[in-house]
Design a protein around this motif. Structure first.
Motif, mmCIF file in Angstrom:
data_model
loop_
_atom_site.group_PDB
_atom_site.id
_atom_site.type_symbol
_atom_site.label_atom_id
_atom_site.label_comp_id
_atom_site.label_asym_id
_atom_site.label_seq_id
_atom_site.Cartn_x
_atom_site.Cartn_y
_atom_site.Cartn_z
ATOM 1 N N ARG A 64 5.537 43.707 -48.203
ATOM 2 C CA ARG A 64 5.778 43.448 -46.689
ATOM 3 C C ARG A 64 6.011 44.831 -46.013
ATOM 4 N N VAL A 65 5.312 44.984 -44.619
ATOM 5 C CA VAL A 65 5.200 46.042 -43.940
ATOM 6 C C VAL A 65 6.061 45.743 -42.631
ATOM 7 N N GLN A 66 6.934 46.605 -42.193
ATOM 8 C CA GLN A 66 7.753 46.642 -40.889
ATOM 9 C C GLN A 66 6.990 47.507 -40.057
ATOM 10 N N PHE A 67 6.975 46.783 -39.047
ATOM 11 C CA PHE A 67 6.235 47.367 -37.810
ATOM 12 C C PHE A 67 7.433 48.582 -37.175
ATOM 13 N N PRO A 68 6.873 49.819 -36.623
ATOM 14 C CA PRO A 68 7.790 50.698 -36.001
ATOM 15 C C PRO A 68 8.363 50.137 -34.591
ATOM 16 N N PHE A 69 7.971 49.047 -34.103
ATOM 17 C CA PHE A 69 8.444 48.586 -32.870
ATOM 18 C C PHE A 69 8.325 47.064 -33.047
ATOM 19 N N VAL A 70 9.075 46.223 -32.023
ATOM 20 C CA VAL A 70 8.909 44.914 -31.990
ATOM 21 C C VAL A 70 7.781 44.479 -31.068
ATOM 22 N N TYR A 71 6.903 43.540 -31.188
ATOM 23 C CA TYR A 71 6.008 42.958 -30.248
ATOM 24 C C TYR A 71 6.830 41.859 -29.563
ATOM 25 N N ARG A 72 6.264 41.612 -28.345
ATOM 26 C CA ARG A 72 6.596 40.515 -27.565
ATOM 27 C C ARG A 72 6.261 39.002 -28.502
ATOM 28 N N ASN A 73 5.092 39.043 -28.926
ATOM 29 C CA ASN A 73 4.737 37.955 -29.666
ATOM 30 C C ASN A 73 4.033 38.451 -31.026
ATOM 31 N N SER A 74 3.762 37.492 -32.054
ATOM 32 C CA SER A 74 3.161 38.082 -33.334
ATOM 33 C C SER A 74 2.103 38.769 -33.013
ATOM 34 N N PRO A 75 1.613 39.910 -33.427
ATOM 35 C CA PRO A 75 0.443 40.724 -33.231
ATOM 36 C C PRO A 75 -0.720 40.056 -33.953
ATOM 37 N N ASN A 76 -1.816 40.697 -33.759
ATOM 38 C CA ASN A 76 -3.325 40.171 -34.547
ATOM 39 C C ASN A 76 -3.025 41.397 -35.655
ATOM 40 N N VAL A 77 -3.252 41.090 -36.842
ATOM 41 C CA VAL A 77 -3.315 41.913 -37.940
ATOM 42 C C VAL A 77 -4.501 42.035 -38.718
ATOM 43 N N GLN A 78 -5.129 43.214 -38.987
ATOM 44 C CA GLN A 78 -6.472 43.151 -39.663
ATOM 45 C C GLN A 78 -6.316 43.978 -40.668
ATOM 46 N N VAL A 79 -6.625 43.629 -41.947
ATOM 47 C CA VAL A 79 -6.579 44.134 -43.082
ATOM 48 C C VAL A 79 -7.940 44.273 -43.980
ATOM 49 N N THR A 80 -8.017 45.713 -44.685
ATOM 50 C CA THR A 80 -9.171 45.930 -45.349
ATOM 51 C C THR A 80 -8.743 46.611 -46.881
ATOM 52 N N VAL A 81 -9.562 46.423 -47.959
ATOM 53 C CA VAL A 81 -9.097 47.223 -48.942
ATOM 54 C C VAL A 81 -10.033 48.385 -49.068
ATOM 55 N N GLN A 82 -9.406 49.356 -49.848
ATOM 56 C CA GLN A 82 -9.923 50.404 -50.215
ATOM 57 C C GLN A 82 -10.644 50.459 -51.560
ATOM 58 N N ASN A 83 -12.036 49.828 -51.859
ATOM 59 C CA ASN A 83 -12.415 49.512 -52.909
ATOM 60 C C ASN A 83 -13.968 49.971 -53.085
ATOM 61 N N SER A 84 -14.307 50.299 -54.235
ATOM 62 C CA SER A 84 -15.781 50.492 -54.294
ATOM 63 C C SER A 84 -16.837 49.424 -54.649
ATOM 64 N N ASP A 85 -16.083 48.276 -55.111
ATOM 65 C CA ASP A 85 -16.655 47.293 -55.635
ATOM 66 C C ASP A 85 -16.142 45.662 -54.968
ATOM 67 N N PRO A 86 -16.237 45.610 -53.870
ATOM 68 C CA PRO A 86 -15.853 44.324 -53.167
ATOM 69 C C PRO A 86 -16.328 43.065 -53.642
ATOM 70 N N GLY A 87 -15.655 42.196 -53.970
ATOM 71 C CA GLY A 87 -16.225 40.834 -54.563
ATOM 72 C C GLY A 87 -16.116 40.749 -55.958
ATOM 73 N N THR A 88 -16.199 41.991 -56.628
ATOM 74 C CA THR A 88 -16.111 41.996 -57.961
ATOM 75 C C THR A 88 -14.756 41.890 -58.645
ATOM 76 N N ARG A 89 -13.963 42.980 -58.652
ATOM 77 C CA ARG A 89 -12.513 42.771 -58.862
ATOM 78 C C ARG A 89 -11.497 42.604 -57.873
ATOM 79 N N VAL A 90 -11.969 42.849 -56.685
ATOM 80 C CA VAL A 90 -10.944 42.468 -55.565
ATOM 81 C C VAL A 90 -11.666 41.444 -55.029
#
Length: 124
Positions: A64-90
């Motif tokens: 769970r991540v708490q934002f440093p402020f409150v948005y008026r509406n739910s924000p758009n959140v993008q996520v990416t992993v730091q991984n050297s073999d995407p699709g294999t282990r992650v």
């Protein structure tokens, strides 16, 4: 860092008529690292990196991540992993349970392990 300073300078040098306020800050917390946020006019952006610990194979784990402020509406959140073999282990990553003040960062792995996931939230 340098990239943020360049973005600030570009905004200040431009002819943005809606540039009412500009705030950039680093955010520190027990869960999030390399975090920060910026407010430009009504636009709010925050970012960071979390470590998600998968304890069951092929089952999504989350932090769970708490934002440093409150948005008026739910924000758009993008996520990416730091991984050297995407699709294999992650198998994948995503955000879930996004609210105006927090979200879950989710990662699914084929094995048990820790994965760093970078996230970016933007909205008003």
């Amino acid at each position: 860092g340098t990239e943020i300073n360049e973005a600030v300078q570009e905004a200040l040098d431009s002819n943005y008529k809606d540039l009412r306020s500009l705030t950039i800050a680093r955010t520190k917390g027990s869960v999030t690292e390399n975090a920060g946020h910026v407010v430009i006019g009504d636009a709010k952006v925050c970012w960071g990196t979390v470590e998600v610990n998968t304890v069951t194979e092929n089952v999504a784990a989350s932090v769970r991540v708490q934002f440093p402020f409150v948005y008026r509406n739910s924000p758009n959140v993008q996520v990416t992993v730091q991984n050297s073999d995407p699709g294999t282990r992650v198998k994948g990553c995503s955000s879930d349970n996004v609210t105006e003040s927090a979200c879950d960062i989710c990662v699914t792995r084929t094995n048990i392990g820790r994965t760093k996931a970078s996230w970016l939230a933007f909205g008003k």
